[in-house]
Design a protein around this motif. Structure first.
Motif, short mmCIF file in Angstrom:
data_model
loop_
_atom_site.label_atom_id
_atom_site.label_comp_id
_atom_site.label_asym_id
_atom_site.label_seq_id
_atom_site.Cartn_x
_atom_site.Cartn_y
_atom_site.Cartn_z
N SER A 5 -6.58 16.91 20.02
CA SER A 5 -7.85 16.28 20.38
C SER A 5 -8.32 15.21 19.41
O SER A 5 -9.41 14.68 19.60
CB SER A 5 -8.93 17.36 20.51
N SER A 6 -7.55 14.87 18.41
CA SER A 6 -8.04 13.92 17.41
C SER A 6 -8.34 12.55 18.00
O SER A 6 -9.26 11.87 17.54
CB SER A 6 -7.04 13.79 16.26
N TRP A 7 -7.61 12.14 19.03
CA TRP A 7 -7.86 10.83 19.63
C TRP A 7 -9.21 10.79 20.34
O TRP A 7 -9.79 9.72 20.49
CB TRP A 7 -6.74 10.44 20.59
N ILE A 8 -9.72 11.93 20.78
CA ILE A 8 -11.00 11.97 21.50
C ILE A 8 -12.12 11.45 20.61
O ILE A 8 -12.90 10.59 21.00
CB ILE A 8 -11.31 13.39 22.02
N ASP A 13 -17.55 3.41 21.62
CA ASP A 13 -18.26 3.10 22.86
C ASP A 13 -17.54 2.03 23.69
O ASP A 13 -17.49 2.12 24.92
CB ASP A 13 -19.69 2.63 22.58
N ALA A 14 -16.95 1.04 23.03
CA ALA A 14 -16.25 -0.02 23.75
C ALA A 14 -15.01 0.53 24.46
O ALA A 14 -14.72 0.16 25.61
CB ALA A 14 -15.86 -1.15 22.79
N LEU A 19 -12.39 2.30 29.50
CA LEU A 19 -11.77 3.33 30.33
C LEU A 19 -12.54 3.49 31.64
O LEU A 19 -11.95 3.49 32.73
CB LEU A 19 -11.72 4.67 29.59
N GLY A 20 -13.85 3.61 31.55
CA GLY A 20 -14.67 3.76 32.75
C GLY A 20 -14.55 2.59 33.70
O GLY A 20 -14.40 2.76 34.91
N GLN A 21 -14.58 1.39 33.16
CA GLN A 21 -14.51 0.20 34.01
C GLN A 21 -13.14 0.00 34.64
O GLN A 21 -13.00 -0.70 35.64
CB GLN A 21 -14.93 -1.04 33.22
N SER A 22 -12.11 0.63 34.06
CA SER A 22 -10.77 0.47 34.62
C SER A 22 -10.52 1.35 35.85
O SER A 22 -9.56 1.13 36.57
CB SER A 22 -9.71 0.77 33.55
N VAL A 120 -15.43 12.98 29.05
CA VAL A 120 -15.44 12.74 30.50
C VAL A 120 -16.83 12.29 30.94
O VAL A 120 -16.97 11.31 31.68
CB VAL A 120 -14.98 14.00 31.27
N LYS A 121 -17.86 12.97 30.48
CA LYS A 121 -19.23 12.60 30.84
C LYS A 121 -19.53 11.18 30.37
O LYS A 121 -20.13 10.39 31.12
CB LYS A 121 -20.23 13.60 30.25
N ALA A 122 -19.13 10.84 29.16
CA ALA A 122 -19.39 9.49 28.63
C ALA A 122 -18.69 8.43 29.48
O ALA A 122 -19.26 7.37 29.76
CB ALA A 122 -18.94 9.41 27.18
N ILE A 123 -17.46 8.71 29.90
CA ILE A 123 -16.72 7.76 30.74
C ILE A 123 -17.41 7.62 32.09
O ILE A 123 -17.60 6.50 32.59
CB ILE A 123 -15.25 8.20 30.90
N LEU A 124 -17.79 8.72 32.70
CA LEU A 124 -18.44 8.66 34.01
C LEU A 124 -19.78 7.93 33.95
O LEU A 124 -20.15 7.25 34.91
CB LEU A 124 -18.61 10.08 34.57
#
Length: 144
Positions: A5-8, A13-14, A19-22, A120-124
């Protein structure tokens, strides 16, 4: 990308916004036929490999969703009413096989990976324009 999980925590924010916009909705004709006329399947795929969101609606309500990113998964279904996180095998199989979502297997985590749920919540949250993604987000938010 390793399955720890280190990459999480390394995503800023960018990166989360990118990720979300993709995420793009995939043509429904690519999906398996729904089991009944009142069931609709929806698939979003991100620009990054192994990044997708799949959901199923019955009678206008989400009955199941799966969010996968970089070998991690988050699954919810109405029948059990609980979240599960886990690891996919996508990073462990040859790319020509892993490309097909149906080839994915998931091993549940012993405990809910809250850091991944928060990601996941942040991306959504970056996609207020997509009603289905916002419905998924509402299922992840605590009820008050």
């Amino acid at each position: 990308m390793p399955q720890n999980s280190s990459w999480i925590s390394a995503l800023d924010d960018a990166a989360i916004a990118a990720l979300g916009q993709s995420l793009r909705k995939i043509d429904p004709s690519y999906l398996k036929v729904s089991p009944s006329p009142d069931t609709q399947r929806v698939w979003y795929q991100g620009k990054e490999s192994y990044f997708d969101v799949m959901a199923e609606r019955q009678n206008g309500q989400i009955s199941w969703f799966q969010f996968t990113l970089r070998g991690k998964s988050l699954i919810w279904d109405r029948k059990h009413g609980r979240l599960r996180t886990g690891l996919t095998n996508e990073l462990d199989v040859p790319p020509d096989v892993a490309y097909y979502a149906a080839s994915k297997t998931i091993k549940d985590d012993a405990r809910l990976n809250q850091a991944f749920v928060d990601l996941v919540k942040a991306i959504l949250k970056t996609r207020p324009d997509e009603c289905l993604l916002q419905e998924i987000l509402s299922l992840l938010e605590p009820k008050v």
